[in-house]
Motif scaffolding. Structure first.
Motif, PDB file in Angstrom:
ATOM      1  N   ALA A  22       0.340  -1.757   1.582  1.00  0.00           N
ATOM      2  CA  ALA A  22       0.568  -2.545   2.795  1.00  0.00           C
ATOM      3  C   ALA A  22       0.111  -1.775   4.032  1.00  0.00           C
ATOM      4  CB  ALA A  22       2.044  -2.920   2.902  1.00  0.00           C
ATOM      5  N   LEU A  23       0.406  -0.483   4.049  1.00  0.00           N
ATOM      6  CA  LEU A  23      -0.005   0.371   5.164  1.00  0.00           C
ATOM      7  C   LEU A  23      -1.537   0.458   5.222  1.00  0.00           C
ATOM      8  CD1 LEU A  23       1.011   2.221   7.384  1.00  0.00           C
ATOM      9  CD2 LEU A  23       1.307   4.039   5.693  1.00  0.00           C
ATOM     10  N   ALA A  24      -2.149   0.613   4.056  1.00  0.00           N
ATOM     11  CA  ALA A  24      -3.614   0.682   3.982  1.00  0.00           C
ATOM     12  C   ALA A  24      -4.237  -0.594   4.520  1.00  0.00           C
ATOM     13  CB  ALA A  24      -4.055   0.912   2.534  1.00  0.00           C
ATOM     14  N   SER A  25      -3.627  -1.727   4.176  1.00  0.00           N
ATOM     15  CA  SER A  25      -4.161  -3.011   4.604  1.00  0.00           C
ATOM     16  C   SER A  25      -4.080  -3.171   6.130  1.00  0.00           C
ATOM     17  CB  SER A  25      -3.409  -4.118   3.858  1.00  0.00           C
ATOM     18  OG  SER A  25      -3.513  -5.340   4.513  1.00  0.00           O
ATOM     19  N   ALA A  26      -3.010  -2.658   6.727  1.00  0.00           N
ATOM     20  CA  ALA A  26      -2.880  -2.712   8.190  1.00  0.00           C
ATOM     21  C   ALA A  26      -3.933  -1.809   8.836  1.00  0.00           C
ATOM     22  CB  ALA A  26      -1.472  -2.282   8.603  1.00  0.00           C
ATOM     23  N   GLY A  46       9.516 -10.380  -5.093  1.00  0.00           N
ATOM     24  CA  GLY A  46       9.188  -9.572  -3.926  1.00  0.00           C
ATOM     25  C   GLY A  46       7.726  -9.151  -3.960  1.00  0.00           C
ATOM     26  N   LEU A  47       7.281  -8.808  -5.158  1.00  0.00           N
ATOM     27  CA  LEU A  47       5.905  -8.369  -5.354  1.00  0.00           C
ATOM     28  C   LEU A  47       4.929  -9.495  -5.030  1.00  0.00           C
ATOM     29  CD1 LEU A  47       4.970  -5.627  -6.212  1.00  0.00           C
ATOM     30  CD2 LEU A  47       4.847  -6.414  -8.565  1.00  0.00           C
ATOM     31  N   LEU A  78       0.771 -11.805  -1.602  1.00  0.00           N
ATOM     32  CA  LEU A  78       0.252 -12.935  -0.824  1.00  0.00           C
ATOM     33  C   LEU A  78       0.058 -12.544   0.643  1.00  0.00           C
ATOM     34  CD1 LEU A  78       2.235 -15.921  -2.387  1.00  0.00           C
ATOM     35  CD2 LEU A  78      -0.184 -15.371  -2.687  1.00  0.00           C
ATOM     36  N   ALA A  79       1.006 -11.747   1.171  1.00  0.00           N
ATOM     37  CA  ALA A  79       0.902 -11.326   2.572  1.00  0.00           C
ATOM     38  C   ALA A  79      -0.304 -10.407   2.756  1.00  0.00           C
ATOM     39  CB  ALA A  79       2.189 -10.614   3.002  1.00  0.00           C
ATOM     40  N   ARG A 126      -3.784 -11.107   4.947  1.00  0.00           N
ATOM     41  CA  ARG A 126      -4.265 -10.211   5.996  1.00  0.00           C
ATOM     42  C   ARG A 126      -5.697  -9.753   5.697  1.00  0.00           C
ATOM     43  NH1 ARG A 126      -0.146  -6.156   7.923  1.00  0.00           N
ATOM     44  NH2 ARG A 126      -0.101  -5.594   5.741  1.00  0.00           N
ATOM     45  N   ASP A 127      -5.977  -9.414   4.430  1.00  0.00           N
ATOM     46  CA  ASP A 127      -7.320  -8.948   4.068  1.00  0.00           C
ATOM     47  C   ASP A 127      -8.373 -10.051   4.254  1.00  0.00           C
ATOM     48  OD1 ASP A 127      -6.287  -6.492   3.450  1.00  0.00           O
ATOM     49  OD2 ASP A 127      -6.318  -6.766   1.278  1.00  0.00           O
TER      50      ASP A 127
END
Ligand code: C5P
Length: 220
Positions: A96-100, A171-172, A177-178, A182-183
């Motif tokens: 998630a951090l990488a994606s941001a 949760g996964l 999906l989130a 974003r990607d």
């Protein structure tokens, strides 16, 4: 004459990592896990306690972070600033951090040449989101792997459970999906198939089936 490149792009959990590694092994080609570079910057940023809403700090961190890949007894290890960060790299929080971080144009620009340097004889299999569109647009072979979100969540769930990481399937699925949204929606290098990519939907397919299809694209 530039070495041949096979690009394998797609959303998280589509099987890119496993398929790309196997394809590289069988072709005897080099392998680039470009997601690991973005994840490495994420890990380095969290070690340095950087503010994720401070793009300038993250760009500096990208330039300052060294990433090395080493073939170890249990597979490929990723060494970030001389520390083995392989396990931390795989966490969904790191993804998630990488994606941001990956949405920052200067970060992507800073990693461009580093990725292209992996192109060496006899060839390269490059795994990521924009390998066929931005990093190696001239690649001779391009694949875009997809799978239903449900199946991708299940695959990740199994992988993480085997590693003893406790997560819920629900949760996964939400996290996946989130991250995909974003990607796909970012303005720089959004996740999308190159016009000349071969689309393979891996839902219900085994790894071997996918590898066979991918290798057929290269060997004709
Ligand atoms: O493939 P992986 O899940 O390791 O990638 C982590 C994140 O890094 C992705 O969600 C994506 O935001 C980013 N990434 C990218 N471009 C790539 C590879 C990864 O933006 N070529």
């Amino acid at each position: 004459e530039a070495a041949p490149v096979l690009t394998i792009d797609g959303p998280s959990g589509a099987g890119k990592g496993t398929v790309s590694r196997l394809a590289a092994e069988r072709l005897g080609w080099h392998y680039l896990d470009s997601g690991a570079l973005y994840r490495a910057v994420g890990v380095a940023a969290s070690w340095a306690d950087l503010d994720v809403s401070d793009p300038a700090a993250l760009v500096r961190c990208t330039f300052d972070t060294s990433v090395r890949f080493e073939e170890g007894a249990q597979g490929l290890r990723v060494i970030v600033d001389d520390v083995d960060a392989t396990d931390e790299l795989r966490l969904e929080t790191t993804g998630a951090l990488a994606s941001a971080i990956a949405a920052i144009p200067e970060v992507r620009a800073a990693l461009k040449e580093r990725q292209r340097a992996f192109r060496r004889a006899p060839g390269l299999v490059a795994d990521g989101r924009d390998m066929g569109t931005v990093i190696f647009p001239d690649a001779a072979y391009k694949v875009f792997l997809t799978a239903s979100a449900g199946e991708r969540a299940e695959r990740r769930y199994k992988q993480l459970k085997e590693k003893g990481v406790s997560v819920t399937l629900d949760g996964l699925l939400r996290e996946i999906l989130a991250r995909d949204a974003r990607d796909a929606q970012r303005t720089v290098a959004p996740l999308r198939p190159a016009d000349d990519a071969v689309l393979i939907d891996t839902t219900g397919l085994g790894i071997e089936d996918v590898v066979t299809r991918v290798l057929a694209i290269v060997t004709g």
